[in-house]
Design an enzyme around this catalytic site. Structure first.
Site, PDB file in Angstrom:
ATOM      1  N   ASP A 443       0.628  32.752  -0.244  1.00 56.70           N
ATOM      2  CA  ASP A 443       0.140  33.927   0.657  1.00 56.70           C
ATOM      3  C   ASP A 443       0.918  35.105   0.818  1.00 56.70           C
ATOM      4  O   ASP A 443       1.963  35.167   0.225  1.00 56.70           O
ATOM      5  CB  ASP A 443      -0.153  33.273   2.003  1.00 56.70           C
ATOM      6  CG  ASP A 443      -1.369  33.419   2.654  1.00 56.70           C
ATOM      7  OD1 ASP A 443      -1.660  34.657   2.831  1.00 56.70           O
ATOM      8  OD2 ASP A 443      -1.631  32.606   3.419  1.00 56.70           O
ATOM      9  N   ASP A 507     -10.388  34.796   4.499  1.00 59.29           N
ATOM     10  CA  ASP A 507     -10.373  34.140   5.443  1.00 59.29           C
ATOM     11  C   ASP A 507     -11.809  33.664   6.411  1.00 59.29           C
ATOM     12  O   ASP A 507     -11.826  32.873   7.148  1.00 59.29           O
ATOM     13  CB  ASP A 507      -9.576  34.360   6.692  1.00 59.29           C
ATOM     14  CG  ASP A 507      -8.013  34.137   6.385  1.00 59.29           C
ATOM     15  OD1 ASP A 507      -7.766  33.175   5.314  1.00 59.29           O
ATOM     16  OD2 ASP A 507      -7.200  34.564   6.744  1.00 59.29           O
TER      17      ASP A 507
END
Ligand code: GLA
Length: 703
Positions: A443, A507
């Site tokens: 990430d 997301d």
């Protein structure tokens, strides 16, 4: 020395003219057929001389030098303590071998040399590399070095993508007018707002029709995409790295390589651009589908968030096994003091608090069920509340003593500092060696603000450091796959494609939003590289509620997965998930190798998109109702891309339960009809009246 080089492949061509002493792209677009006389071609393209201009036609060339009389934005901007800001490069070497042209040029007075290569690959993608070397005795600062390509005057519209968290890749289309249209990124990563490729098109071009030119950049740091129309009416397109002040100072003998650009031309609309990119990327030996089929993935983030608990995760693994999941990804929260997002980044050591016996027990659970184990990292970050920061506060990207404003309570680790780089490499390696972990979700959850290394801007070197780290991890752990995530789709670009195996697309697991996000991200990124998960019934990011069938059809067109607490599913939901998983596995080879078709619709009420096998033997289309229809009858399903003269058996497929119809009677073809490819394209099939936010599949198999 030959004066004109022509490259052609797969219906496109590039002609490079060296007659003015500096390279100039005479043509980039459709194939020109045999060129009988390059002299005649040169005569054809020589501009007239208008009034109130210089006395000879201006031919700015690839480098758009002021010394050539050009008054637009030069390709190279730079200086040597205020001098050598204007150049006149002369070609010193030029050659063509097969599909590549190499040009070397120097400006002896300015003390600079450029090497450029133009490769038109067999898929019609033009790859341009440029390297500038400081051959002078003192430092030369490069402030900008873009790669420019010409567009014909008939180009009238541009298309690029903007976006934000949970809303990545939203298209914006505009008329090209005089001036420069610039898409710049200064986030230190490619960003949610990154266009991935910038397109220029003839008027009204769409997925099926019109001419389209695209330029993308193989780079994940700061970037710039430009379309410029000069007051002369001439139009050009460019891309390059956005360098911060002082970021690229070349000492004597040093070189700067601009990121490679990937440029494509299509005479068959945007689908043609997509097709060239997919075929090019899929031809790489290390393209993930050339290694193994994309495993059905379960990511635990939206199921458990930071609540790591072996028993709960074992239950999840059991249900995952029943469904047919092949890879299980343990997300954030397993290391250091990271029990929420306020601390711990930088400490890549398993937290005894939550994993008293390490990760091995979970690895064993997964291994016993035949499921691969994947693990989350965010190795480019550091939190002030971490052991790493307490030991090495100097390993933070910053300017002077001031820390940049925090983002998600975190700072950026300065990977250009060798100590920091080695720290991450070794800690990650240690965890990967501790048990069988074959996958990393990596990430990058904040923007780079004041990204300074010892006072100097360091985005360029930070970007090279992450490429190096990924490559080194992959060589230390053969077979390791890396997913690039950045608060969802904040680092999806053609540069990262070369160093990773999957992107977390967004997301947002809301299937309606995903229809748009995936469609536009897939312009040049193939679906097998884009994670697409079935999320919870009510999406956590949008609070919209969708049927499982809509979520499942949407998630099928990517590297499919699940991100949902499936331990709470009903038997019916599990049965649907299982049938969908079986369908994904049976069809992923087609979905991840075929030609992507997005059938133009007469309105914005629905998307019809599909994947057609390269040999046209089979196709899977999805019809997604995005809104209620304005008319009482929805758009007809026009199945494009099939072999006109062949017959196809066509039927409705609902891999995870039926879509919700609101009509009184459904159309009559659901159980199967046999029609020619031509009939399916011209007459099509009537669409059932769907409720909004519903979708189904249509499968066509050649008989
Ligand atoms: C980011 C990612 C999510 C998840 C969280 C964990 O937001 O995009 O998928 O991994 O971080 O903190």
């Amino acid at each position: 020395m030959n004066n004109v080089f022509a490259l052609s492949a797969s219906g496109s061509a590039v002609v490079i003219d060296l007659t003015s002493g500096s390279p100039s792209i005479l043509h980039w677009g459709a194939d020109l057929g045999p060129i009988e006389s390059t002299d005649d071609l040169l005569r054809a393209v020589t501009d007239p001389v208008p009034h109130a201009d210089l006395d000879a036609p201006i031919k700015p060339g690839l480098w758009r030098e002021n010394s050539m009389g050009f008054l637009g934005r030069p390709a190279l901007l730079g200086h040597r303590a205020g001098k050598d800001w204007s150049t006149k490069f002369e070609i010193i070497e030029a050659r063509q071998s097969a599909n590549t042209v190499f040009v070397k040029a120097a400006d002896k007075n300015a003390g600079l040399q450029i090497e450029a290569t133009f490769e038109l690959n067999q898929f019609g993608v033009l790859l341009v590399n440029q390297t500038i070397t400081n051959t002078g005795a003192s430092d030369f600062e490069v402030t900008e070095f873009n790669t420019w390509l010409p567009l014909p005057e008939r180009v009238s519209e541009s298309l690029d993508y903007t976006g934000a968290w949970i809303k990545e890749r939203q298209p914006q289309r505009r008329e090209i007018q005089t001036g420069t249209w610039a898409r710049e990124v200064r986030e230190g990563r490619s960003s949610h707002d990154y266009t991935i490729a910038q397109l220029a098109m003839t008027k009204g071009a769409n997925y099926q029709q019109g001419e389209v030119w695209s330029v993308g950049l193989l780079w994940s740091g700061n970037s710039r995409h430009l379309i410029e129309r000069q007051p002369t009416g001439r139009t050009t397109i460019a891309a390059g790295e956005l360098l911060l002040p002082g970021e690229m100072i070349l000492n004597s003998g040093d070189s700067y390589s601009a990121p490679t650009i990937a440029a494509a031309y299509s005479s068959e609309g945007i689908d043609g651009i997509t097709d060239r990119h997919y075929r090019w990327l899929r031809s790489r030996a290390n393209h993930p589908t050339n290694i193994k089929p994309r495993p059905l993935t379960l990511n635990v983030w939206e199921a458990v968030y930071f609540n790591h608990n072996l028993q709960k995760l074992t239950e999840l693994a059991d249900v995952a096994k029943t469904v047919g999941v092949e890879r299980f990804v343990l997300d954030d929260g397993w290391f250091g003091s990271r029990r929420d997002d306020s601390s711990g980044l930088g400490d890549w050591v398993v937290a005894k608090e939550v994993w008293p016996n390490g990760l091995k027990p979970l690895a064993d659970v997964l291994e016993a069920r035949g499921i691969e184990f994947g693990l989350w990292f965010e190795g480019e970050m550091i939190q002030v509340d971490s052991d790493l920061y307490r030991a090495h506060p100097e390993w933070t990207l910053q300017v002077g003593d001031r820390l940049p404003p925090e983002g998600r309570f975190q700072q950026v680790l300065d990977l250009t500092h060798e100590g920091a780089y080695q720290h991450v490499l070794e800690q990650v390696s240690e965890v990967l060696s501790s048990c069988k972990i074959s996958y990393i979700k990596w990430d990058h959850n904040r923007t780079l603000v004041e990204p300074g290394h010892l006072g100097h801007a360091a985005v360029h070197n930070q970007t090279l450091a992450i490429y190096r780290l990924f490559d080194e991890l992959k060589s230390r752990f053969p077979g390791l796959e890396i997913e690039s995530c950045s608060s969802g789709g904040g680092r999806i670009d053609l540069g990262m494609v070369m160093h990773s195996d999957r992107f977390w697309t967004s997301d947002c697991n809301d299937a309606l939003e995903r229809q748009y996000i995936q469609r536009y991200t897939q312009t040049v990124i193939p679906p097998e590289l884009l994670g697409s998960h079935i999320g919870p019934t009510t999406a956590h990011t949008s609070h919209r509620t969708h049927s499982l069938s809509f979520r499942a059809v949407t998630a099928l067109f990517g590297h499919a997965g699940i991100e949902w607490d499936i331990t709470g599913c009903t038997d019916e939901e599990i049965a649907s998930l299982k049938s969908w998983a079986d369908y994904y596995k049976a069809n992923r080879d087609l979905l991840h190798s075929g030609k992507m078709i997005r059938v133009e619709q007469p309105n914005d009420e629905a998307f019809l998109h599909g994947v057609v096998a390269q040999d046209k033997s089979k196709a899977i289309f999805a019809y997604a109702a995005l809104k209620a229809t304005a008319g009482s009858l929805p758009n007809t399903l026009q199945l494009l891309g099939l072999e006109a003269a062949a017959n196809y058996r066509v039927k409705l497929v609902e891999p995870a339960g039926a879509a919700f119809w609101i009509g009184r009677k459904a159309p009559h073809w659901f159980d199967g009809v046999t029609l020619s490819g031509a009939a399916l394209a011209q007459v099509g099939l009537k669409t059932p009246v769907l409720a909004p936010e519903q979708a189904f599949l249509v499968e066509a198999v050649r008989v």
